[in-house]
Design an enzyme around this catalytic site. Structure first.
Site, short mmCIF file in Angstrom:
data_model
loop_
_atom_site.label_atom_id
_atom_site.label_comp_id
_atom_site.label_asym_id
_atom_site.label_seq_id
_atom_site.Cartn_x
_atom_site.Cartn_y
_atom_site.Cartn_z
N PRO A 169 17.03 91.89 61.20
CA PRO A 169 16.80 92.81 60.09
C PRO A 169 17.85 93.90 60.06
CG PRO A 169 15.34 93.31 61.90
CD PRO A 169 16.03 92.02 62.26
N GLU A 170 18.06 94.44 58.87
CA GLU A 170 18.96 95.59 58.74
C GLU A 170 18.29 96.82 59.34
OE1 GLU A 170 21.98 95.13 56.90
OE2 GLU A 170 21.42 93.04 56.61
N LYS A 212 18.27 98.84 65.59
CA LYS A 212 17.32 97.77 65.31
C LYS A 212 16.24 97.66 66.38
CE LYS A 212 20.81 95.25 62.68
NZ LYS A 212 21.44 93.96 62.38
N ASN A 265 23.77 91.75 57.91
CA ASN A 265 24.57 90.92 57.01
C ASN A 265 24.68 91.45 55.60
OD1 ASN A 265 25.70 88.89 58.49
ND2 ASN A 265 24.01 87.46 58.21
N ARG A 294 27.60 84.57 61.38
CA ARG A 294 26.69 85.09 60.37
C ARG A 294 27.27 84.79 58.98
NH1 ARG A 294 24.17 85.25 64.30
NH2 ARG A 294 22.98 86.96 65.25
#
Length: 270
Positions: A2-3, A51, A167, A255
């Site tokens: 996750p961002e 994160k 990403n 990624r």
């Protein structure tokens, strides 16, 4: 993964639902933690760092965990049917009013609050740190510039450089800088790259990831410039041209990344 804004938003939701409440029922479904008794404890706070998440309890205990690719928390009124299979539940916490269930959580460990910083000491400056200031921004820019030949996209994703970019923001920041993700760090303004990264995450810190917006434009399908817009019916939100997609990174760290060859200059994938 996750961002950073998703993790921050998760922490905000957990804090609002649990902080200051006594746990009437608690389960830690992990071999190392299954004998840890939390029932009767009070949730004292929730902290996010990059994160990583820390769920704090009285007696200065803190449950450290990471969402990785598949983890997440559901917070619902008591009696609500779980949204995911029961065998995926790793943490179950119930107060007088709500039930919070952590599914497929990773790197779970119980530590003292005083030990939290040790677990995240390897990270670069947290882009959503409440204490973010010019000094932290300068440190992040210096870390980004430390490997001038490194591809910008890879450097932005390195949590040891700056913590929080995933990403989506990698692709969007490169777009806003007008360079491809394979452009060497030496060819960009690292201070501006950090500013954009912080600005985008900060603006989205209280949004659900499905409502994330990096463009400032309203309307369905207008929330991002290039990320996920490789289908012919979409294309680059600025020029309308085709958006390309490729993997970036080495081996297990590959990624997916998106870019517009019209709006972004620089090298492409090998």
């Amino acid at each position: 993964m996750p961002e950073g804004d998703t993790v921050f938003h998760t922490a905000t939701r957990l804090r609002a639902a649990l902080a200051g409440s006594v746990l009437r029922h608690a389960q830690l479904r992990h071999p190392r933690l299954s004998t840890m008794e939390l029932t009767g404890r009070t949730v004292s706070g929730v902290r996010s760092v990059g994160k990583h998440l820390f769920l704090r309890f009285d007696d200065e205990l803190s449950l450290h965990h990471h969402l990785m690719m598949d983890g997440g928390w559901s917070i619902d009124p008591l009696g609500t049917r779980w949204r995911r299979p029961g065998h995926q539940a790793r943490v179950v916490l119930r107060t007088d009013e709500v039930e919070a269930v952590g599914f497929l959580l990773h790197e779970m460990r119980m530590v003292r609050v005083a030990e939290e910083d040790r677990l995240v000491a390897h990270l670069g400056p947290d882009l959503l740190d409440p204490a973010w200031d010019d000094d932290m921004a300068a440190l992040a820019a210096a870390r980004l510039a430390a490997e001038p030949s490194r591809a910008l996209g890879e450097a932005l994703l390195d949590q040891r450089v700056l913590a929080g970019v995933g990403n989506v923001y990698k692709s969007e920041v490169c777009f806003l800088l007008g360079v491809t993700p394979w452009t060497p760090v030496s060819e960009v303004d690292t201070g501006e790259a950090v500013r954009l990264s912080h600005d985008l995450l900060y603006r989205n810190r209280n949004r659900d990831r499905y409502d994330r917006n990096t463009t400032g434009q309203r309307g369905r399908g207008r929330g991002v410039w290039v990320y996920g817009r490789s289908k012919r019916a979409q294309g680059c939100l600025r020029c309308g041209g085709p958006v390309r997609v490729a993997e970036q990174g080495e081996e297990l760290r590959e990624r997916v990344t998106y870019w517009c060859p019209r709006c972004q200059s620089g090298p492409g994938p090998d």
